[in-house]
Design a protein around this motif. Sequence first.
Motif, mmCIF file in Angstrom:
data_model
loop_
_atom_site.group_PDB
_atom_site.id
_atom_site.type_symbol
_atom_site.label_atom_id
_atom_site.label_comp_id
_atom_site.label_asym_id
_atom_site.label_seq_id
_atom_site.Cartn_x
_atom_site.Cartn_y
_atom_site.Cartn_z
ATOM 1 N N PHE A 254 9.489 3.464 -25.764
ATOM 2 C CA PHE A 254 8.598 2.873 -26.762
ATOM 3 C C PHE A 254 8.328 1.394 -26.478
ATOM 4 O O PHE A 254 7.311 0.853 -26.879
ATOM 5 C CB PHE A 254 9.201 3.002 -28.161
ATOM 6 C CG PHE A 254 9.441 4.410 -28.587
ATOM 7 C CD1 PHE A 254 8.416 5.181 -29.114
ATOM 8 C CD2 PHE A 254 10.697 4.993 -28.449
ATOM 9 C CE1 PHE A 254 8.631 6.492 -29.499
ATOM 10 C CE2 PHE A 254 10.920 6.296 -28.832
ATOM 11 C CZ PHE A 254 9.886 7.054 -29.357
ATOM 12 N N VAL A 255 9.282 0.748 -25.816
ATOM 13 C CA VAL A 255 9.168 -0.684 -25.572
ATOM 14 C C VAL A 255 9.038 -0.958 -24.075
ATOM 15 O O VAL A 255 9.375 -0.114 -23.246
ATOM 16 C CB VAL A 255 10.381 -1.449 -26.139
ATOM 17 C CG1 VAL A 255 10.473 -1.275 -27.645
ATOM 18 C CG2 VAL A 255 11.676 -0.994 -25.463
ATOM 19 N N THR A 256 8.570 -2.166 -23.769
ATOM 20 C CA THR A 256 8.428 -2.597 -22.385
ATOM 21 C C THR A 256 9.352 -3.782 -22.139
ATOM 22 O O THR A 256 9.318 -4.756 -22.899
ATOM 23 C CB THR A 256 6.972 -3.026 -22.086
ATOM 24 O OG1 THR A 256 6.105 -1.901 -22.296
ATOM 25 C CG2 THR A 256 6.828 -3.514 -20.659
ATOM 26 N N PRO A 257 10.197 -3.720 -21.115
ATOM 27 C CA PRO A 257 11.047 -4.874 -20.797
ATOM 28 C C PRO A 257 10.195 -6.125 -20.641
ATOM 29 O O PRO A 257 9.100 -6.080 -20.059
ATOM 30 C CB PRO A 257 11.708 -4.473 -19.475
ATOM 31 C CG PRO A 257 11.715 -2.975 -19.498
ATOM 32 C CD PRO A 257 10.432 -2.590 -20.198
ATOM 33 N N ASP A 258 10.674 -7.231 -21.151
ATOM 34 C CA ASP A 258 9.869 -8.449 -21.171
ATOM 35 C C ASP A 258 9.457 -8.916 -19.778
ATOM 36 O O ASP A 258 8.406 -9.535 -19.615
ATOM 37 C CB ASP A 258 10.629 -9.560 -21.889
ATOM 38 C CG ASP A 258 10.678 -9.332 -23.396
ATOM 39 O OD1 ASP A 258 10.351 -8.218 -23.835
ATOM 40 O OD2 ASP A 258 11.046 -10.267 -24.126
ATOM 41 N N ASP A 259 10.273 -8.595 -18.762
ATOM 42 C CA ASP A 259 9.909 -9.039 -17.416
ATOM 43 C C ASP A 259 8.775 -8.220 -16.809
ATOM 44 O O ASP A 259 8.281 -8.527 -15.727
ATOM 45 C CB ASP A 259 11.128 -9.041 -16.483
ATOM 46 C CG ASP A 259 11.747 -7.655 -16.301
ATOM 47 O OD1 ASP A 259 11.217 -6.673 -16.845
ATOM 48 O OD2 ASP A 259 12.779 -7.571 -15.599
ATOM 49 N N GLN A 260 8.331 -7.173 -17.530
ATOM 50 C CA GLN A 260 7.191 -6.378 -17.075
ATOM 51 C C GLN A 260 5.910 -6.732 -17.830
ATOM 52 O O GLN A 260 4.840 -6.223 -17.519
ATOM 53 C CB GLN A 260 7.484 -4.883 -17.231
ATOM 54 C CG GLN A 260 8.594 -4.385 -16.328
ATOM 55 C CD GLN A 260 8.869 -2.907 -16.516
ATOM 56 O OE1 GLN A 260 8.065 -2.166 -17.065
ATOM 57 N NE2 GLN A 260 10.035 -2.461 -16.045
ATOM 58 N N LEU A 261 6.005 -7.585 -18.812
ATOM 59 C CA LEU A 261 4.838 -8.006 -19.575
ATOM 60 C C LEU A 261 4.045 -9.025 -18.773
ATOM 61 O O LEU A 261 4.599 -9.807 -18.010
ATOM 62 C CB LEU A 261 5.262 -8.611 -20.909
ATOM 63 C CG LEU A 261 6.011 -7.681 -21.871
ATOM 64 C CD1 LEU A 261 6.529 -8.464 -23.062
ATOM 65 C CD2 LEU A 261 5.113 -6.534 -22.313
ATOM 66 N N THR A 262 2.731 -9.010 -18.969
ATOM 67 C CA THR A 262 1.854 -9.925 -18.237
ATOM 68 C C THR A 262 1.142 -10.899 -19.158
ATOM 69 O O THR A 262 0.884 -12.038 -18.779
ATOM 70 C CB THR A 262 0.788 -9.137 -17.451
ATOM 71 O OG1 THR A 262 1.399 -8.052 -16.759
ATOM 72 C CG2 THR A 262 0.077 -10.036 -16.450
ATOM 73 N N ALA A 263 0.811 -10.435 -20.362
ATOM 74 C CA ALA A 263 -0.008 -11.267 -21.252
ATOM 75 C C ALA A 263 0.461 -11.144 -22.694
ATOM 76 O O ALA A 263 0.968 -10.097 -23.114
ATOM 77 C CB ALA A 263 -1.476 -10.867 -21.142
ATOM 78 N N ARG A 264 0.260 -12.233 -23.431
ATOM 79 C CA ARG A 264 0.540 -12.242 -24.879
ATOM 80 C C ARG A 264 -0.630 -12.923 -25.563
ATOM 81 O O ARG A 264 -0.981 -14.054 -25.250
ATOM 82 C CB ARG A 264 1.820 -13.013 -25.176
ATOM 83 C CG ARG A 264 2.156 -13.084 -26.673
ATOM 84 C CD ARG A 264 3.427 -13.894 -26.915
ATOM 85 N NE ARG A 264 3.223 -15.314 -26.642
ATOM 86 C CZ ARG A 264 2.792 -16.196 -27.558
ATOM 87 N NH1 ARG A 264 2.523 -15.803 -28.793
ATOM 88 N NH2 ARG A 264 2.646 -17.471 -27.230
ATOM 89 N N ILE A 265 -1.233 -12.208 -26.492
ATOM 90 C CA ILE A 265 -2.323 -12.788 -27.275
ATOM 91 C C ILE A 265 -1.766 -13.248 -28.617
ATOM 92 O O ILE A 265 -1.177 -12.463 -29.358
ATOM 93 C CB ILE A 265 -3.461 -11.768 -27.494
ATOM 94 C CG1 ILE A 265 -4.058 -11.337 -26.152
ATOM 95 C CG2 ILE A 265 -4.540 -12.359 -28.394
ATOM 96 C CD1 ILE A 265 -4.654 -12.451 -25.324
ATOM 97 N N ASP A 266 -1.945 -14.518 -28.904
ATOM 98 C CA ASP A 266 -1.506 -15.095 -30.168
ATOM 99 C C ASP A 266 -2.624 -14.909 -31.182
ATOM 100 O O ASP A 266 -3.653 -15.568 -31.118
ATOM 101 C CB ASP A 266 -1.202 -16.586 -29.978
ATOM 102 C CG ASP A 266 -0.773 -17.273 -31.269
ATOM 103 O OD1 ASP A 266 -0.709 -16.597 -32.312
ATOM 104 O OD2 ASP A 266 -0.520 -18.491 -31.220
ATOM 105 N N GLY A 267 -2.406 -13.990 -32.106
ATOM 106 C CA GLY A 267 -3.425 -13.687 -33.106
ATOM 107 C C GLY A 267 -3.173 -14.329 -34.451
ATOM 108 O O GLY A 267 -3.709 -13.864 -35.466
#
Length: 303
Positions: A227-240
């Motif tokens: 259900f979750v993605t390890p943080d080191d695999q994330l590429t982008a974060r949108i601040d909404g």
Amino acid sequence: MSEAPARRLLVVHAHPDDETIGTGATMASYADRGVGVTLVTCTAGEMGEILVPEWSHKAADQDDSLGEHRKEELAAAMKILGVTDHRFLGGFGTYRDSGMAWHEDGHAIPGDVIHDNAFWKADLNEAADHLVRVIRELRPQVLVTYDQFGGYGHPDHIQAHRVATYAAALAAVPSYKHDLGEPHEIAKVYWSAMSEGRMRESLRAIRATGDTETFEGMDPDGDLGPFVTPDDQLTARIDGSAVIDRKMEALAAHKSQVEQDGFFFSGAESGHAFWAEEFFRLAKGTPGEVGEDGLESDLFAGT
């Protein structure tokens, strides 16, 4: 004909309300900046669980009119988010919500009975061609859809991933079906994601209040599965954070599916505490400039 916006984002989701939960802040943020935002929804969510008792007759095993109702809920939500271009894959009613069941391990799986024109049964080439036509018409630089697990295993989410992935590849092939438009290659493809670190932090906040029902069975220090993605695999974060009020208002517009006093809106997991941040994994393309957190803040970075 008016000139197309310079930047164009295509978002592909399975059912009405999925778009607001997972990418509502992203869509609103880009729409506010003048980006061309198009949402393609693959089904009308006919098999959804109805949470408003007086609408129970709309259920699939009664009047079977929930799809029409959710179409209107979606239109209301898109108006709130500022998204003016919304389409159903192949046209409204082409593909039906496949429904789902829960596996004993806690993720979604196909149900025992699936309608003949359910999206899960869709011919991949046919469904992809509907999206190829949209891609070649709009010529987006960025496509957002689900990962291969569809977030939590729902068959329609998985199928949306397959269709979007295949369509993005086919749309770029110079010799493929000229009747669907001029070839176009999408520069960046993202999969929406749930940050493992953010989820663990939020689960701890929930459990600290004594709430054991929200995200029942999920241990903030245990295995959270796919259900979750390890943080080191994330590429982008949108601040909404600037549009979170509108995201939550749009979510509330999906009245048949979302409890108006449920965990989305109250308690340790209120919208402002959790739902303003939206995370993504880059599936295709080159990452652009990143911030101090090591993540892109703009999906169009580098395009």
